[in-house]
Scaffold this motif. Sequence first.
Motif, PDB file in Angstrom:
ATOM      1  N   LYS A  29      37.957  35.634  37.938  1.00 60.46           N
ATOM      2  CA  LYS A  29      38.477  34.669  36.933  1.00 60.46           C
ATOM      3  C   LYS A  29      39.863  34.789  37.465  1.00 60.46           C
ATOM      4  O   LYS A  29      40.508  33.486  37.488  1.00 60.46           O
ATOM      5  CB  LYS A  29      38.422  35.115  35.703  1.00 60.46           C
ATOM      6  CG  LYS A  29      37.020  34.900  35.061  1.00 60.46           C
ATOM      7  CD  LYS A  29      37.292  35.111  33.553  1.00 60.46           C
ATOM      8  CE  LYS A  29      35.587  35.077  32.957  1.00 60.46           C
ATOM      9  NZ  LYS A  29      35.413  35.502  31.644  1.00 60.46           N
ATOM     10  N   LYS A  30      40.689  35.632  37.851  1.00 61.22           N
ATOM     11  CA  LYS A  30      41.797  35.818  38.330  1.00 61.22           C
ATOM     12  C   LYS A  30      42.131  34.980  39.660  1.00 61.22           C
ATOM     13  O   LYS A  30      43.077  34.205  39.794  1.00 61.22           O
ATOM     14  CB  LYS A  30      42.351  37.181  38.371  1.00 61.22           C
ATOM     15  CG  LYS A  30      42.518  38.096  37.118  1.00 61.22           C
ATOM     16  CD  LYS A  30      43.002  39.422  37.388  1.00 61.22           C
ATOM     17  CE  LYS A  30      43.232  40.230  35.960  1.00 61.22           C
ATOM     18  NZ  LYS A  30      43.310  41.676  36.099  1.00 61.22           N
ATOM     19  N   SER A  64      43.786  27.775  41.825  1.00 61.12           N
ATOM     20  CA  SER A  64      43.614  26.623  41.082  1.00 61.12           C
ATOM     21  C   SER A  64      42.166  25.926  41.455  1.00 61.12           C
ATOM     22  O   SER A  64      41.857  24.943  41.493  1.00 61.12           O
ATOM     23  CB  SER A  64      44.426  25.300  41.791  1.00 61.12           C
ATOM     24  OG  SER A  64      45.785  25.672  41.633  1.00 61.12           O
ATOM     25  N   ASN A  65      41.259  26.923  40.707  1.00 62.04           N
ATOM     26  CA  ASN A  65      39.709  26.827  40.985  1.00 62.04           C
ATOM     27  C   ASN A  65      39.313  26.396  42.299  1.00 62.04           C
ATOM     28  O   ASN A  65      38.474  25.463  42.234  1.00 62.04           O
ATOM     29  CB  ASN A  65      39.363  25.644  39.931  1.00 62.04           C
ATOM     30  CG  ASN A  65      38.039  25.629  39.670  1.00 62.04           C
ATOM     31  OD1 ASN A  65      37.124  26.654  39.503  1.00 62.04           O
ATOM     32  ND2 ASN A  65      37.240  24.701  39.131  1.00 62.04           N
ATOM     33  N   LYS A  95      41.981  31.320  39.200  1.00 60.04           N
ATOM     34  CA  LYS A  95      43.172  30.766  38.486  1.00 60.04           C
ATOM     35  C   LYS A  95      44.187  30.730  39.594  1.00 60.04           C
ATOM     36  O   LYS A  95      44.809  29.749  39.533  1.00 60.04           O
ATOM     37  CB  LYS A  95      43.425  31.610  37.468  1.00 60.04           C
ATOM     38  CG  LYS A  95      44.538  31.240  36.555  1.00 60.04           C
ATOM     39  CD  LYS A  95      45.046  31.868  35.357  1.00 60.04           C
ATOM     40  CE  LYS A  95      46.240  31.380  34.509  1.00 60.04           C
ATOM     41  NZ  LYS A  95      46.610  32.401  33.368  1.00 60.04           N
TER      42      LYS A  95
END
Length: 242
Positions: free
Chosen positions: A183-184, A190-191, A187
């Motif tokens: 997830k980090k 930017s996906n 993020k």
Amino acid sequence: MEMLQDKTVANLVTENIKTAHVFKKYGIDFCCGGGVSIAKACEKAGVNYADLEKDLIASKNENTRAVNYNSWELDFLTDHIINVHHKYVEESLPLITQYAAKVAKVHGHHYSELLEIQQLFALVATEMGGHQRKEELILFPFIKKLVQAEKEGTPVPDAHFGSVDNPIKMMEAEHEEVGDLLKKISKLSSNYTPPEGACNTYRAFYAKLDEFEQDLHHHIHLENNILFPKVLKLEKELRNSN
């Protein structure tokens, strides 16, 4: 009758794996965080439920063939996880690590997030390597012994870890850790969107990271939401019958 919005995300994906793509589209976690109701998941992700519901219904009506993993025998499911998902991870880790090092070296001075992504993925690689070995050498062989005990009507086999609940809790905690790391990375990237004019290696790096995360979500879903609950139930039934 249970309303769609009251079902948990995990249960719906277990019933219809095609819905996983819908949840992915809306940024809703269906593996580690799949134990909440769809309504709650929408609230948490800031998603309009009506839009999500429309796509979920559409996915249900698609004619594409979906695999009903929920109907598979547990020993067969463990083999599938090893042969498909563990193998994918083993093959992908060195490639992504090489991409990370090259892109960070060439572009890290301008895009500082690449250095952090490289460090985070190194943690993912270390975690997944040890995690999969524990499953292949300890947990999955014990699951196969449970399946055999059920077929032969014999007692639950002895194990140094006591109840199978103990290694399962450890595996679930490790799933959570790796999920948080990705997830980090998502993020920071930017996906997984490379900057305009990015070189092909940069683009390949982000595309492979995106693919890796999607595979891991499916991988964890099969274990957390299908395999592990059924294993816990089987062990309990075997203990109660002897």
